[in-house]
Design an enzyme around this catalytic site. Structure first.
Site, PDB file in Angstrom:
ATOM      1  N   ASN A 123      22.251  -6.289  73.139  1.00 29.93           N
ATOM      2  CA  ASN A 123      23.700  -6.431  73.677  1.00 29.93           C
ATOM      3  C   ASN A 123      24.500  -7.520  72.734  1.00 29.93           C
ATOM      4  OD1 ASN A 123      24.034  -5.379  76.287  1.00 29.93           O
ATOM      5  ND2 ASN A 123      22.553  -6.839  76.977  1.00 29.93           N
ATOM      6  N   ASP A 133      32.118   1.552  66.034  1.00 27.87           N
ATOM      7  CA  ASP A 133      33.008   1.665  64.660  1.00 27.87           C
ATOM      8  C   ASP A 133      32.491   2.676  63.979  1.00 27.87           C
ATOM      9  OD1 ASP A 133      34.604  -0.665  65.780  1.00 27.87           O
ATOM     10  OD2 ASP A 133      33.451  -2.129  64.516  1.00 27.87           O
TER      11      ASP A 133
END
Length: 345
Positions: free
Chosen positions: A131, A300
């Site tokens: 995470n 991204d």
């Protein structure tokens, strides 16, 4: 035979220097951070940026969502250099200098608006397991001005050269008028304008700005959390990701020559894409948990891979395959970094 021309891909956004560190739960709790989130820094986070550097082993990487994506696209394309152009605002300082060097190394044509009021923006990437909690201190990035940079003739010429435009939703908090100018140019000239929902807070607190841009969006990106928040805010009354994609696809659109495409990633679950009146799901590449270094930049990278094929007129299926490939590579490396050459066919 390269099929992409120079400056064919245009990105505009917040250029940030990522400060990446593996942290502990106490650190997250101290600053009230969720394990997996993206937020803007508030007063209470100011000390966090100093503490993370003192307390943990940090790595600095050039970041900022849009800048990451255009860099990955350029990396996937390889030749010619400078297929990707990037605009954003930095400070006249050490971090700004690093961003300029890194853009050059990535062969991206970056034209930064440089000002001395604010320092170059940073983003703390607080990593725990697979995470990452991102806290962005925009600083200089927030100072981008349409009339000081985008409107200048030599800069606008680069915008006109592009065929594909990509802006992360994060930039909606900075310069809506810059986004609209680019989006309208794309729409009026039947070029492709892409936008990312970027974060739940964008869908929630910047929804007016988001919906002003939406009529010009040809390709909408997002992940499952952003899609859910977007659906809630728009009153879609469904939690089904395919339904949300369909409803987002059918929102009003200016350029009728192109049907909007909606692409939602779901981490290790398949990626959802609208196609005509259908919705298809594409499985991601398998990866062993032990091979994941950190997931910063995975979204991204997906967009970067996607754009690298889009700008070469490949099919949308091929765009998704490239997106999955790029994301799979990035999560094996710290930050949004990658090996020297891609191995994608």
């Amino acid at each position: 035979m390269p099929t992409a021309s120079q400056n064919a891909l245009f990105g505009m956004g917040n250029p940030l220097l990522d400060i990446c560190a593996v942290v502990d739960k106490d650190f997250l709790d101290k600053y009230g951070l969720k394990t997996n989130d993206q937020i803007l820094a508030e007063e209470k986070h100011k000390e966090m940026f100093e503490e993370i550097v003192k307390k943990f082993k940090v790595e600095y990487h050039a970041g900022g969502a849009t800048q990451n994506s255009v860099k990955v696209a350029q990396w996937m394309i390889q030749e010619p250099h400078k297929v990707a152009t990037f605009f954003g605002c930095i400070g006249k300082d050490k971090f700004g200098k690093i961003l300029k060097e890194k853009a050059e190394e990535a062969h991206v044509e970056a034209h930064y608006y440089e000002q001395s009021e604010e320092p170059t923006g940073t983003c703390a990437a607080c990593i725990t397991g697979d995470n990452r909690s991102l806290v962005a201190n925009l600083a200089a990035a927030n100072c981008y001005k349409k009339e000081k940079h985008l409107d200048l003739e030599e800069n606008w010429k680069l915008v006109e050269k592009a065929q594909v435009y990509y802006i992360a939703g994060f930039f909606l908090t900075v310069s809506l008028e810059s986004i609209l100018k680019v989006a309208k140019h794309a729409s009026e000239n039947n070029k492709i304008f892409c936008l990312n929902l970027s974060a739940p807070f964008i869908c929630e607190f910047f929804k007016e700005a988001l919906m002003k841009v939406m009529p010009y969006v040809d390709i909408l990106f997002g992940n499952e959390t952003e899609a859910a928040t977007f659906a809630q805010e728009r009153g879609f009354e469904t939690e089904d990701i395919e339904e949300i994609a369909k409803k987002a696809q059918s929102l009003p659109k200016e350029n009728k020559k192109r049907q909007r495409i909606v692409v939602f990633t779901q981490g290790k679950e398949g990626t959802v894409m609208t196609k005509g009146d259908k919705v298809e799901t594409f499985p991601v590449l398998k990866i062993d948990q032990s091979e994941i270094v950190d997931t910063t930049g995975a979204g991204d990278a997906f967009v970067g891979g996607f754009l690298s094929q889009l700008v070469q007129d490949k099919t949308f299926e091929q765009c998704i395959r490239a997106g999955h490939y790029a994301a799979n590579v990035i999560i094996r490396h710290a930050g949004c970094t990658f090996p020297e050459k891609p191995d994608f066919h």
